[in-house]
Scaffold this motif. Structure first.
Motif, PDB file in Angstrom:
ATOM      1  N   VAL A   1       2.746   3.875   8.651  1.00 53.86           N
ATOM      2  CA  VAL A   1       1.522   3.483   7.952  1.00 53.86           C
ATOM      3  C   VAL A   1       1.753   2.287   7.042  1.00 53.86           C
ATOM      4  O   VAL A   1       0.836   1.569   6.706  1.00 53.86           O
ATOM      5  CB  VAL A   1       0.928   4.646   7.119  1.00 53.86           C
ATOM      6  CG1 VAL A   1       0.136   5.566   8.006  1.00 53.86           C
ATOM      7  CG2 VAL A   1       2.000   5.387   6.364  1.00 53.86           C
ATOM      8  N   ASN A   2       3.036   2.075   6.662  1.00 51.55           N
ATOM      9  CA  ASN A   2       3.317   0.932   5.792  1.00 51.55           C
ATOM     10  C   ASN A   2       3.530  -0.342   6.581  1.00 51.55           C
ATOM     11  O   ASN A   2       3.451  -1.424   6.043  1.00 51.55           O
ATOM     12  CB  ASN A   2       4.601   1.192   5.003  1.00 51.55           C
ATOM     13  CG  ASN A   2       4.460   2.407   4.140  1.00 51.55           C
ATOM     14  OD1 ASN A   2       3.355   2.814   3.832  1.00 51.55           O
ATOM     15  ND2 ASN A   2       5.579   2.991   3.756  1.00 51.55           N
TER      16      ASN A   2
ATOM     17  N   ASP B   1      11.410   5.187   3.507  1.00 54.91           N
ATOM     18  CA  ASP B   1      10.086   4.602   3.728  1.00 54.91           C
ATOM     19  C   ASP B   1       9.999   3.786   5.018  1.00 54.91           C
ATOM     20  O   ASP B   1       8.908   3.550   5.531  1.00 54.91           O
ATOM     21  CB  ASP B   1       9.692   3.711   2.546  1.00 54.91           C
ATOM     22  CG  ASP B   1       9.015   4.513   1.455  1.00 54.91           C
ATOM     23  OD1 ASP B   1       8.771   5.722   1.692  1.00 54.91           O
ATOM     24  OD2 ASP B   1       8.743   3.957   0.381  1.00 54.91           O
TER      25      ASP B   1
ATOM     26  N   SER C   1      -0.207   4.722  -1.709  1.00 53.06           N
ATOM     27  CA  SER C   1      -1.385   5.395  -1.192  1.00 53.06           C
ATOM     28  C   SER C   1      -1.205   5.787   0.276  1.00 53.06           C
ATOM     29  O   SER C   1      -1.861   6.699   0.758  1.00 53.06           O
ATOM     30  CB  SER C   1      -2.607   4.494  -1.337  1.00 53.06           C
ATOM     31  OG  SER C   1      -2.336   3.258  -0.724  1.00 53.06           O
ATOM     32  N   ALA C   2      -0.315   5.088   1.003  1.00 50.77           N
ATOM     33  CA  ALA C   2      -0.244   5.289   2.441  1.00 50.77           C
ATOM     34  C   ALA C   2       0.671   6.446   2.858  1.00 50.77           C
ATOM     35  O   ALA C   2       0.646   6.873   3.998  1.00 50.77           O
ATOM     36  CB  ALA C   2       0.249   4.018   3.108  1.00 50.77           C
ATOM     37  N   ARG C   3       1.470   6.948   1.946  1.00 44.34           N
ATOM     38  CA  ARG C   3       2.382   8.024   2.313  1.00 44.34           C
ATOM     39  C   ARG C   3       1.576   9.290   2.631  1.00 44.34           C
ATOM     40  O   ARG C   3       0.758   9.716   1.828  1.00 44.34           O
ATOM     41  CB  ARG C   3       3.293   8.284   1.138  1.00 44.34           C
ATOM     42  CG  ARG C   3       4.544   8.997   1.474  1.00 44.34           C
ATOM     43  CD  ARG C   3       5.309   9.211   0.188  1.00 44.34           C
ATOM     44  NE  ARG C   3       6.501   8.361   0.130  1.00 44.34           N
ATOM     45  CZ  ARG C   3       7.645   8.705   0.692  1.00 44.34           C
ATOM     46  NH1 ARG C   3       7.737   9.802   1.385  1.00 44.34           N
ATOM     47  NH2 ARG C   3       8.701   7.931   0.583  1.00 44.34           N
ATOM     48  N   PRO C   4       1.794   9.892   3.820  1.00 45.21           N
ATOM     49  CA  PRO C   4       0.981  11.060   4.175  1.00 45.21           C
ATOM     50  C   PRO C   4       1.205  12.182   3.162  1.00 45.21           C
ATOM     51  O   PRO C   4       2.334  12.435   2.757  1.00 45.21           O
ATOM     52  CB  PRO C   4       1.513  11.473   5.541  1.00 45.21           C
ATOM     53  CG  PRO C   4       2.385  10.366   6.004  1.00 45.21           C
ATOM     54  CD  PRO C   4       2.795   9.580   4.818  1.00 45.21           C
TER      55      PRO C   4
ATOM     56  N   ILE D   1      -5.808   4.821   5.793  1.00 45.92           N
ATOM     57  CA  ILE D   1      -5.248   5.514   4.639  1.00 45.92           C
ATOM     58  C   ILE D   1      -5.841   6.933   4.610  1.00 45.92           C
ATOM     59  O   ILE D   1      -7.049   7.098   4.729  1.00 45.92           O
ATOM     60  CB  ILE D   1      -5.631   4.798   3.334  1.00 45.92           C
ATOM     61  CG1 ILE D   1      -5.375   3.301   3.449  1.00 45.92           C
ATOM     62  CG2 ILE D   1      -4.910   5.397   2.139  1.00 45.92           C
ATOM     63  CD1 ILE D   1      -3.959   2.880   3.575  1.00 45.92           C
ATOM     64  N   PRO D   2      -4.985   7.950   4.495  1.00 43.93           N
ATOM     65  CA  PRO D   2      -5.525   9.314   4.548  1.00 43.93           C
ATOM     66  C   PRO D   2      -6.534   9.583   3.438  1.00 43.93           C
ATOM     67  O   PRO D   2      -6.390   9.083   2.329  1.00 43.93           O
ATOM     68  CB  PRO D   2      -4.298  10.204   4.382  1.00 43.93           C
ATOM     69  CG  PRO D   2      -3.176   9.317   4.038  1.00 43.93           C
ATOM     70  CD  PRO D   2      -3.541   7.917   4.351  1.00 43.93           C
TER      71      PRO D   2
ATOM     72  N   LEU E   1       8.034   5.332   7.959  1.00 44.03           N
ATOM     73  CA  LEU E   1       6.599   5.614   7.903  1.00 44.03           C
ATOM     74  C   LEU E   1       5.837   4.413   8.422  1.00 44.03           C
ATOM     75  O   LEU E   1       5.812   3.366   7.786  1.00 44.03           O
ATOM     76  CB  LEU E   1       6.186   5.928   6.463  1.00 44.03           C
ATOM     77  CG  LEU E   1       6.931   7.117   5.851  1.00 44.03           C
ATOM     78  CD1 LEU E   1       6.517   7.300   4.406  1.00 44.03           C
ATOM     79  CD2 LEU E   1       6.685   8.379   6.654  1.00 44.03           C
TER      80      LEU E   1
ATOM     81  N   VAL F   1       0.822  -1.209   0.000  1.00 40.78           N
ATOM     82  CA  VAL F   1       0.000   0.000   0.000  1.00 40.78           C
ATOM     83  C   VAL F   1       0.859   1.265   0.000  1.00 40.78           C
ATOM     84  O   VAL F   1       0.364   2.350   0.229  1.00 40.78           O
ATOM     85  CB  VAL F   1      -0.922   0.046   1.244  1.00 40.78           C
ATOM     86  CG1 VAL F   1      -2.008  -0.986   1.115  1.00 40.78           C
ATOM     87  CG2 VAL F   1      -0.120  -0.146   2.505  1.00 40.78           C
ATOM     88  N   GLU F   2       2.175   1.118  -0.283  1.00 36.70           N
ATOM     89  CA  GLU F   2       3.071   2.228  -0.023  1.00 36.70           C
ATOM     90  C   GLU F   2       2.698   3.531  -0.725  1.00 36.70           C
ATOM     91  O   GLU F   2       2.760   4.585  -0.125  1.00 36.70           O
ATOM     92  CB  GLU F   2       4.507   1.837  -0.352  1.00 36.70           C
ATOM     93  CG  GLU F   2       5.041   0.902   0.717  1.00 36.70           C
ATOM     94  CD  GLU F   2       6.502   0.562   0.560  1.00 36.70           C
ATOM     95  OE1 GLU F   2       7.168   1.240  -0.244  1.00 36.70           O
ATOM     96  OE2 GLU F   2       6.954  -0.366   1.223  1.00 36.70           O
TER      97      GLU F   2
END
Lengths: 77, 518
Positions: free
Chosen positions: B505-506, B500, A14-17, B516-517, B503, A11-12
């Motif tokens: 979120v990953n 990366d 889409s997941a990056r803020p 997911i924003p 982060l 999901v990298e």
């Protein structure tokens, strides 16, 4: 040490803020501005329930800080 | 109230709660059953804790017995100067919010267990990692010792003489930490925190009623504090007092989450989001801390004359609580000593095992051998802390605790700042660390271990927290030397982390869908 390297998710992208979302982080500086200049709040009056300003001002900022981190969390997650 | 008589009801309640916590500590090994022969499980409980367990664990970890004893003691004798602890525990949460999830994410991705593991991976320097590991161990030891001082204080307040109770307590603690690892303090923290919240709630309602309200409490403090030697104030009024207050709050806020036990607590979380939510939720503890601080003024209003300031809170509880509830409150403080002591010992053991034993003695050690060594070292660390508490004076313990804060903040550039930038060069970081450690130690020692240092350069005069001045020196050296040492360095090691990796979120274990924003 690289044991976990294999579990990267797919999901990298889409997941990056988003950059714009990260602007909210600047709000986190507010508590520092409010608390790191004691002449601003080192006063006896006004009292609240008999408590001098110096003490309840800092109490209010604890609550505001919790509110700010919540706001930043909601806007950036 | 100089002499404490035996309080049978209090002792009975205290012992019942203590036995309960011991049973929980041993049973914790079977909770969320996993292979405790692996350091990731023994030392970090598998990095699986959700938001609430993380809340109990970090709360139990950073709001320690010593805090509950020392903060009101400082308010009782130094007035508003002691209240910086409240401002500091407000500012620590934005710090946790910003750095915590990034640290968690990179450690999860690479299997790092300690801050020094991260430094090793980021900068490829085992010397710098060793410096970070040694600083962590050195700063933690007196902290564990002070937990014992807190425990000793409440036991003495119940009228039990001698050192044998804390020896028994620490044998029990060492045994269940050895067996259950980080699961033990996580579960016992729940009992501890509930007991603390009950005690604080009862005290903040009941004692002010007895004393005639907050107005009377603050008035009494306002008239008694200026008569202290040296004179104290209800509200700070001098520029030196402002500077000390602000730099103590700022320096402590950045230092707290560099302590190995605080980082270990954060790493045991199951997701970066659990840490972010805790940056909000943990403020409940700070609220309790603010109330506990005011206990110092309640003791003034009640005209208590504690044998030494550490007895401020125990004597206040003895005065106003029935004996059985006094035992409950003291058990809350006593268990409040054991929870952080266990986490601190685990964190120090993780550092020793990963960054000294494995790095320098047994590079071939596997995860099983690491866990075995860490378990043994955690017992040794506690034995050391026990010796420390029995044979070192309380004054020296407090002095060393101050130095611990001065030392641990010197790892800020290599650990927290490095989460955002790889610009610093490893030799410059090491030089900055050395300068910070040396200047900080000298400044603290020159003031006979008071936290503030009066700095004067020509006509420029400030009085600031020595850790704050020392980290400034550290940063200046690191920044100035980085371009120079980088030029001198022919072969800079490769950074094993990628952008990366920071982060969360990953990373795995998202404990909520839809993160997911939008």
């Amino acid at each position: 040490m690289a044991a976990e390297a294999g579990d990267r998710h797919t999901v990298e992208q889409s997941a990056r803020p988003a950059r714009s979302a990260r602007r909210w982080y600047w709000l986190l500086l507010l508590p520092f501005a409010a608390l790191l200049y004691p002449p601003l709040y080192a006063h006896d009056a006004p009292h609240l329930f008999g408590i001098p300003f110096f003490y309840w001002y800092q109490g209010v900022w604890l609550i505001l800080t919790a509110g700010i981190t919540t706001l930043v969390y909601r806007r950036t997650r | 109230m100089d002499k404490h008589t035996v309080h049978p009801a209090a002792i009975v309640v205290f012992c019942i709660l203590f036995v309960f916590v011991t049973v929980v500590g041993f049973a914790a090994a079977r909770w969320r059953k996993a292979d405790l022969g692996h350091l990731n499980e023994w030392g970090l409980a598998g990095r699986k804790f959700g938001t609430w367990l993380t809340w109990f664990l970090i709360g139990g970890d950073i709001y320690t017995a010593y805090t509950f004893i020392a903060v009101p003691a400082a308010m009782f004798s130094t007035g508003s100067a002691g209240f910086f602890a409240f401002a500091y525990t407000t500012l620590v949460f934005p710090v946790l919010f910003v750095f915590g999830p990034r640290f968690w994410a990179v450690c999860k991705r690479h299997g790092y267990i300690t801050a020094a593991d991260f430094v090793q991976g980021r900068f490829g320097s085992s010397t710098l990692a060793l410096a970070v590991a040694l600083t962590g161990i050195l700063a933690t030891m007196p902290y564990i010792g002070l937990q014992l001082v807190g425990l000793k204080t409440v036991i003495a307040a119940m009228g039990i003489p001698g050192d044998w109770p804390i020896i028994v307590a620490f044998i029990v603690l060492a045994a269940y930490t050895y067996q259950s690892g980080l699961r033990a303090p996580a579960l016992t923290a729940i009992a501890k925190d509930i007991a603390i919240y009950v005690t604080v709630t009862v005290a903040i309602i009941y004692i002010p009623i007895k004393l005639g309200g907050f107005g009377h409490i603050f008035n009494a403090a306002g008239s008694a504090l200026p008569k202290r030697t040296p004179p104290a104030a209800l509200v700070p009024g001098k520029s030196a007092a402002y500077e000390t207050y602000a730099t103590l709050a700022l320096g402590s806020a950045f230092a707290l989450f560099l302590y190995p036990h605080a980082l270990t607590g954060a790493l045991s979380a199951g997701s970066g989001h659990a840490i972010r939510r805790n940056a909000t939720l943990l403020t409940f503890y700070s609220f309790a801390l603010g109330i506990i601080a005011i206990f110092g003024y309640m003791a003034i209003a009640a005209h208590l004359k504690p044998a030494n300031p550490n007895f401020t809170v125990p004597d206040l509880f003895i005065r106003y609580f029935p004996s059985w509830f006094e035992g409950f409150a003291f058990a809350a403080i006593g268990v409040g000593a054991l929870v952080p002591a266990a986490i601190m010992a685990i964190a120090a053991a993780n550092l020793f095992t990963r960054n000294i034993y494995k790095q320098y003695a047994r590079p071939q050690a596997d995860a099983r051998e690491e866990a075995t060594v860490a378990k043994l070292v955690s017992v040794l660390v506690k034995a050391g802390a026990l010796v420390f508490a029995l044979f070192v004076s309380t004054k020296s313990a407090i002095d060393l605790q101050l130095l611990g804060g001065v030392w641990i903040i010197q790892t800020l550039p290599a650990v927290f700042l490095a989460l955002y930038t790889r610009w610093f060069h490893r030799w410059a970081l090491l030089a900055g660390w050395a300068v910070g450690m040396a200047t900080g130690t000298i400044m603290a020692a020159s003031q006979s271990f008071k936290s503030a240092f009066p700095l004067s350069i020509g006509s420029f005069k400030v009085t600031m927290y020595s850790a704050f001045l020392a980290i400034l020196a550290n940063l200046i050296v690191t920044i100035v030397l980085t371009p120079i040492t980088r030029r001198l360095d022919g072969r800079e090691p490769v950074d094993e982390t990628a952008d990366d990796d920071y982060l969360d979120v990953n990373a795995e274990s998202r404990d909520e869908p839809g993160l997911i924003p939008a």
